[in-house]
Design a protein around this motif. Structure first.
Motif, mmCIF file in Angstrom:
data_model
loop_
_atom_site.group_PDB
_atom_site.id
_atom_site.type_symbol
_atom_site.label_atom_id
_atom_site.label_comp_id
_atom_site.label_asym_id
_atom_site.label_seq_id
_atom_site.Cartn_x
_atom_site.Cartn_y
_atom_site.Cartn_z
ATOM 1 N N UNK A 253 24.261 -43.711 23.096
ATOM 2 C CA UNK A 253 22.838 -43.665 22.783
ATOM 3 C C UNK A 253 22.585 -44.012 21.328
ATOM 4 N N UNK A 254 23.454 -43.587 20.438
ATOM 5 C CA UNK A 254 23.272 -43.948 19.031
ATOM 6 C C UNK A 254 23.405 -45.461 18.848
ATOM 7 N N UNK A 255 24.321 -46.075 19.578
ATOM 8 C CA UNK A 255 24.486 -47.527 19.477
ATOM 9 C C UNK A 255 23.269 -48.259 20.028
ATOM 10 N N UNK A 256 22.705 -47.752 21.112
ATOM 11 C CA UNK A 256 21.603 -48.440 21.773
ATOM 12 C C UNK A 256 20.286 -48.245 21.026
ATOM 13 N N UNK A 257 20.022 -47.033 20.542
ATOM 14 C CA UNK A 257 18.722 -46.706 19.959
ATOM 15 C C UNK A 257 18.823 -46.401 18.474
ATOM 16 N N UNK A 258 19.907 -45.732 18.060
ATOM 17 C CA UNK A 258 20.063 -45.363 16.666
ATOM 18 C C UNK A 258 20.207 -43.865 16.512
ATOM 19 N N UNK A 259 20.542 -43.402 15.306
ATOM 20 C CA UNK A 259 20.696 -41.976 15.058
ATOM 21 C C UNK A 259 19.346 -41.293 14.838
ATOM 22 N N UNK B 50 13.074 -43.602 18.401
ATOM 23 C CA UNK B 50 12.927 -44.179 19.742
ATOM 24 C C UNK B 50 12.551 -45.648 19.721
ATOM 25 N N UNK B 51 11.688 -46.073 18.785
ATOM 26 C CA UNK B 51 11.200 -47.459 18.818
ATOM 27 C C UNK B 51 11.509 -48.239 17.555
ATOM 28 N N UNK B 52 12.096 -47.588 16.536
ATOM 29 C CA UNK B 52 12.259 -48.258 15.252
ATOM 30 C C UNK B 52 13.065 -49.536 15.325
ATOM 31 N N UNK B 53 14.230 -49.484 15.939
ATOM 32 C CA UNK B 53 15.109 -50.659 15.998
ATOM 33 C C UNK B 53 14.441 -51.797 16.753
ATOM 34 N N UNK B 54 13.786 -51.476 17.861
ATOM 35 C CA UNK B 54 13.212 -52.535 18.694
ATOM 36 C C UNK B 54 11.919 -53.077 18.087
#
Length: 543
Positions: free
Chosen positions: A74-80, A93-97
């Motif tokens: 989950x950390x890899x997919x969404x982040x810490x 939840x949405x920062x990376x995307x």
């Protein structure tokens, strides 16, 4: 005085006409760029309300954070996660995307107004007037900056109620990511002679940034990620990615304002390189010249030409969907456990994936999301016809013994057949990631195709009627994406969800297979495609 004024005067001459070109760029992008900015902002601003509904108490949010901390996938997919507030969870939840979407918007704007203009020959006409050598590049970067500033303003204003400092940091961070990739695209546009290659190379840089961030986040110590104001939870790999810089800015979690200097420095340094390269090449040329083709042509049919033109896109989407299937397949059981004890989260998953077992519902919701993304592929592939026509490359092909319908069918075969290919690879990826039988999840992926084809058929109809209507197909695809993505989280009425063709599909795996909507949507796609081809056959080509 003359000596002192000379260099400044020379620089001003090189930027002459920038304002006019900027107004032209903003006018040309008056539909597409606002749509992408609005979609990005809506994705971000809808999340706090969703999180409040799912995790309304501090105890529930702390429980979520502890579950995420122990899951490297989950950390890899969404982040810490760096905090338990609604604002911190929104950024998680949405920062990376949101940052990736801002980067994609910026790079597309820059390439469109630089390399696209040169490839079409319009830049040469513009340069023959009173326009400076670097005016086009400056206008393109300013157009991207306007889009990023609008996104930052919307996000900051929309999240200010969660904390003004965190909202401002998040908005500026998203704009910073956008400008970093805008200047990256500016460099690549100087290196290549093809707009398609420029977009592909810049997208590859964005993908590499995502992979570096994912690798760094998965390797980081998740248990320390809540330590505010420290370096805990960050890996050196994360600092190599602009997407990782946004995480380490830590909006709503004891903000690190100095990280913004990284965005400014990277964008400024890349802009300097882009301007230096722009001053050392001829219009229409690049530092990486196009490889000459064979002396004797090997493309004897319109279909072979279409396959040659679209093979790179199909390959990229195929790899992406297979890897996405592997990742989501590996996360299935863990994701089901994550929402099992939360009634609100479970209801959202069930609205998206049906009311069968929670694992099957999660699989149905994720395959549905991939179907929504596949609709973007099919629109992009169909609109390749529009690009070939407006650039003037279609006319020489049609001047030979090739009819319009045959020419169009060669591209549409790749568009509709390619969507079937990428969804098949996604199903295989799910099977690899889960290590279980392939047929149920493969069927869940393939059942999305009729809805994907309806969106593609709408693009065919709009293009067939007139080239000016063709870009509106992106608006249709984005609307369908928003309904499928945001609708279930906001508990939208059934009437709204039914506006999307995806809302009528059976929820597989786990649900009952219903052939009536599948066949109806397939027939609708065929009818719309036929109507679009009939309109194309009767109208004049764009001059």
């Amino acid at each position: 005085m003359t000596t002192l004024a000379g260099p400044a005067s020379g620089r001003s001459r090189q930027l002459a006409g920038t304002g006019i070109l900027l107004r032209l760029a903003l006018r040309r992008d008056r539909v597409t760029t606002p749509v992408w900015v609005a979609v990005n902002a809506l994705m971000v601003l809808s999340m706090p309300g969703t999180l409040r509904g799912l995790y309304g108490t501090t105890a529930e949010r702390v429980g979520l954070v502890h579950q995420v901390e122990g899951n490297a996938s989950f950390r890899a997919l969404i982040g810490p996660v760096f905090g338990t507030s609604v604002g911190a969870l929104t950024v998680w939840r949405v920062g990376v995307y949101a940052a990736a979407l801002a980067a994609a918007t910026s790079l597309l704007v820059v390439v469109r107004h630089t390399r696209d203009e040169e490839e079409s020959g319009r830049q040469e006409l513009v340069a023959s007037g009173a326009v400076g050598r670097r005016a086009s590049l400056t206008a393109a970067l300013l157009a991207a900056a306007v889009a990023d500033a609008a996104l930052a303003l919307l996000v900051t204003a929309g999240l200010a109620g969660l904390g003004a400092g965190g909202a401002l940091a998040f908005g500026l961070g998203l704009a910073g990511v956008g400008m970093v990739f805008a200047t990256t695209a500016a460099i690549v546009a100087q290196l290549t002679e093809s707009a398609r290659l420029a977009r592909g190379l810049t997208a590859a840089v964005l993908a590499a940034a995502f992979v570096l961030r994912a690798a760094g986040d998965s390797a980081a110590d998740g248990g320390a990620s809540l330590a505010p104001g420290t370096g805990a939870g960050s890996s050196p790999l994360t600092w190599l990615s602009p997407l990782g810089w946004l995480e380490n800015l830590r909006p709503f979690a004891d903000e690190r304002w100095w990280v913004l200097a990284l965005f400014a420095a990277a964008a400024a340094a890349q802009a300097v390189v882009a301007y230096a390269l722009a001053g050392r090449r001829d219009t229409g040329m690049g530092f990486l010249p196009t490889r000459p083709g064979p002396a004797a042509g090997r493309l004897g049919t319109a279909g072979a030409l279409a396959r040659r033109l679209q093979r790179g896109g199909v390959l990229g989407w195929s790899i992406g969907f297979f890897l996405a299937g592997v990742v989501y397949g590996g996360l299935t059981d863990g994701a089901a456990d994550l929402v099992r004890d939360n009634d609100s989260a479970r209801r959202i998953v069930e609205r998206m994936g049906g009311r069968s077992g929670l694992t099957d519902a999660f699989l149905a919701s994720t395959t549905g999301m991939l179907g929504l993304i596949a609709a973007l592929y099919v629109v992009a592939s169909v609109l390749r016809l529009h690009g070939e026509e407006t650039s003037g490359r279609a006319e020489p092909v049609l001047a030979c013994a090739v009819g319009r319908l045959r020419w169009a069918a060669s591209h549409l075969t790749i568009a509709f057949g390619g969507s079937a290919l990428i969804m098949t690879l996604a199903g295989l990826g799910f099977a690899v990631g889960r290590g279980e039988e392939v047929l149920p999840v493969l069927g869940a992926c393939l059942v999305q195709l009729p809805a994907v084809w309806v969106v593609g058929a709408v693009a065919v109809l709009l293009y067939g009627l007139t080239p000016r209507l063709a870009p509106a197909a992106w608006g249709v695809a984005v609307a369908v994406l928003l309904i499928g993505w945001v609708g279930p989280a906001l508990d939208a009425p059934r009437l709204v969800l039914d506006l999307s063709p995806f809302g009528h599909l059976p929820k597989l795996p786990g649900g009952a297979m219903r052939w009536t909507p599948v066949l109806t949507l397939t027939g609708l796609a065929a009818a719309l495609t036929a109507a679009g081809l009939a309109a194309l056959r009767r109208r004049d080509l764009a001059g």
